[in-house]
Design a protein around this motif. Structure first.
Motif, short mmCIF file in Angstrom:
data_model
loop_
_atom_site.label_atom_id
_atom_site.label_comp_id
_atom_site.label_asym_id
_atom_site.label_seq_id
_atom_site.Cartn_x
_atom_site.Cartn_y
_atom_site.Cartn_z
N TYR A 3 4.17 -29.80 3.17
CA TYR A 3 2.91 -29.53 2.48
C TYR A 3 3.18 -28.87 1.13
N HIS A 4 2.21 -29.01 0.24
CA HIS A 4 2.32 -28.38 -1.07
C HIS A 4 1.27 -27.28 -1.16
N VAL A 195 -4.17 -26.51 -0.39
CA VAL A 195 -3.00 -27.05 0.31
C VAL A 195 -3.14 -28.56 0.29
N SER A 196 -2.02 -29.24 0.13
CA SER A 196 -2.09 -30.69 0.14
C SER A 196 -0.83 -31.31 0.72
N GLY A 203 -5.44 -30.67 -3.02
CA GLY A 203 -6.48 -30.56 -2.00
C GLY A 203 -7.69 -29.81 -2.53
N THR A 204 -8.73 -29.73 -1.72
CA THR A 204 -9.93 -28.98 -2.09
C THR A 204 -9.57 -27.51 -2.26
N PHE A 223 -2.78 -15.43 3.48
CA PHE A 223 -3.74 -15.67 4.56
C PHE A 223 -4.47 -17.00 4.35
N GLU A 224 -4.96 -17.20 3.13
CA GLU A 224 -5.78 -18.37 2.86
C GLU A 224 -4.97 -19.67 2.95
N LEU A 225 -3.74 -19.64 2.43
CA LEU A 225 -2.89 -20.83 2.52
C LEU A 225 -2.56 -21.14 3.99
N ASP A 226 -2.31 -20.10 4.76
CA ASP A 226 -2.04 -20.30 6.19
C ASP A 226 -3.26 -20.87 6.91
#
Ligand code: ADP
Ligand code: MG
Ligand code: ZN
Length: 470
Positions: A3-4, A195-196, A203-204, A223-226
């Motif tokens: 993932y990116h 995340v994409s 991604g959104t 936290f948010e990326l996880d």
């Protein structure tokens, strides 16, 4: 699957100016009495006209130059229309198409733009009613926007955003552009996050607000990326919506605040009350660039090159300019690179480690280092003297050492006498050593150090003890 992890930052900073952005009201972030620093302009009385604050524009130009950005020739202010009680005009004066700065670079992030706008008032919500304080309304506010940056992991992304924010705060301090205190809201970081699974297509994104410290910047992004990654893994990525999320410091979680509006909702248009500006005519940009102060990154390089200061120490000085000035004054006196390094060790560990720190004159501190480097005092004595120096700033370390008999004793005759006394008083330990117990010797050296209040040269003391015990 790889993932990116994508992060783009928006940083607001209240500029350090005497007056507000478009009126003569005092710009005082510490004003406690509500609605003191206000006038018809910043409270939007009909017919009141704004006049731009040149100093604020100058600050933004300096930031642009420091980041290696391009300073716009043509620039203008726009109206960003929206309704909220803390925005009395019904619009915020900002910049849209022609920001003062475009491009630039800092700590791995490419800068999109830096523009100037005005801050809003502040709302205070009581149980049955709300109050608005306009002291902050119209305070010059700079906004920096970075390009989205792609990272290989959530940790890396979070760390990089915190590093960037911290470095930007330093740049603002060095330029004198802003106090940039995050807890006081003088600097506010918002993180755009996505995340994409595809490299080419982002991604959104969601935007996370309420980040009041560098630690929250790092934790909230992680936290948010996880959270997003988890949704992808569960094939629930459609649940990621473009929205604004807040960071809950207590729960260490982000939570949904509102769906994000897009820029066309604001009906931006050039503010007809304000003049168009040609910055290359209004400012001597070449001169401004030449006169920029030393920046954090330049300081790091110079300290490494000129003083051989180790990286952790350099960071201490970079973040503490007055300590840096003191260190450099000491370095000028000492000159010798080995001594300068020693001085830096004493400053960053021993001096900063003291509970009570007073000012010590550079000459006196340099003398302390000279005494240590030339083995006239032991390192333990140096620490004791240092503690005494902070309580009496005028007394020199050699005076203290002499008065208290702390000058290192390397005199064989004197140390032999003391050694004999110590052996007499510790006969069992001496016997142990003779039987081959090496540790016993160190215990005798220790006793000699205590006897001499740390002033015995430990190497010489040890040699003498060995000789006497053979
Ligand atoms: P908006 O119009 O929603 O404000 P912008 O294009 O102006 O969006 O970008 C705002 C911020 O969001 C910038 O810092 C930009 O780098 C960042 N950004 C844009 N797209 C993404 C994305 N997909 N993921 C993470 N950050 C992004
Ligand atoms: Mg935006
Ligand atoms: Zn005003």
């Amino acid at each position: 699957m790889a993932y990116h992890f994508v992060v783009g930052l928006e940083v607001h900073a209240e500029l350090a100016t005497r007056t507000k952005m478009f009126c003569g009201c005092k710009n005082d972030p510490d004003e406690k009495i509500p609605n003191t620093n206000i006038c018809p302009v910043c409270t939007a009385h009909p017919g009141a006209l704004p006049v731009p604050n040149k100093k604020a524009i100058e600050h933004v130009i300096k930031v642009g130059l420091a980041l290696g950005g391009k300073i716009a020739d043509f620039t203008e202010f726009d109206r960003k229309n929206y309704f909220y009680p803390d925005i009395p005009k019904g619009y915020q004066i900002s910049q849209y198409k022609y920001p003062i700065v475009t491009g630039g670079h800092l700590r791995g992030f490419d800068i999109t733009r830096v523009h100037l706008e005005e801050d809003t008032g502040t709302n205070k919500h009581e149980k049955d009613f709300s109050l608005v304080d306009f002291n902050r309304a119209g305070v010059p506010l700079m906004e920096l926007v970075t390009e989205p940056h792609v990272f290989g992991s959530a940790e890396e992304a979070a760390k990089a955003a915190a590093v960037f924010s911290k470095e930007f705060q330093l740049v603002l301090w060095y330029l004198g552009a802003s106090e940039a205190n995050m807890e006081k809201g003088e600097m506010r970081v918002e993180a755009n996050i996505s995340v994409s699974p595809e490299k080419k297509k982002f991604g959104t994104k969601v935007e996370v607000k309420n980040l009041n410290s560098f630690r929250s910047v790092e934790r909230a992004i992680k936290f948010e990326l996880d959270r997003m990654l988890e949704l992808y893994k569960e094939r629930k990525e459609s649940e990621i919506v473009q929205e604004t999320r807040g960071w809950d410091e207590e729960k260490q979680k982000t939570y949904s605040q509102r769906r994000k509006e897009s820029s066309h909702d604001y009906r931006y248009f050039p503010d007809p009350d304000l003049p168009k500006m040609h910055l290359h005519e209004a400012f001597d940009l070449k001169k401004m660039e030449k006169e920029l102060p030393e920046l954090p990154e330049e300081k790091r390089k110079r300290y490494g090159r000129d003083y051989g200061t180790k990286n952790e120490d350099v960071e201490v000085y970079v973040e503490n300019p007055s300590l840096a000035v003191w260190f450099e004054a000491i370095a000028q006196i000492l000159r010798d690179k080995r001594k300068v390094k020693l001085a830096s060790n004493y400053i960053t560990t021993d001096y900063l480690g003291l509970d009570k720190r007073g000012a010590i004159r550079a000459e006196n501190f340099a003398e302390l280092i000279n005494l240590t480097a030339e083995n006239k005092i032991s390192s333990r004595v140096a620490k004791d003297i240092l503690a005494k120096m902070v309580t009496d700033s005028d007394i020199s370390p050699s005076e203290i050492a002499e008065k208290e008999g702390l000058l290192q004793k390397s005199d064989e005759g004197e140390l032999t006498q003391i050694a004999e006394k110590i052996i007499m008083a510790n006969q069992k330990v001496a016997e142990d050593y003779k039987k081959g117990k090496e540790a016993a010797l160190m215990s005798l050296v220790g006793a000699m150090m205590r006897e001499t209040k740390g002033s015995a040269n430990p190497q010489v003391a040890k040699q003498i003890l060995v000789k006497l015990l053979e």
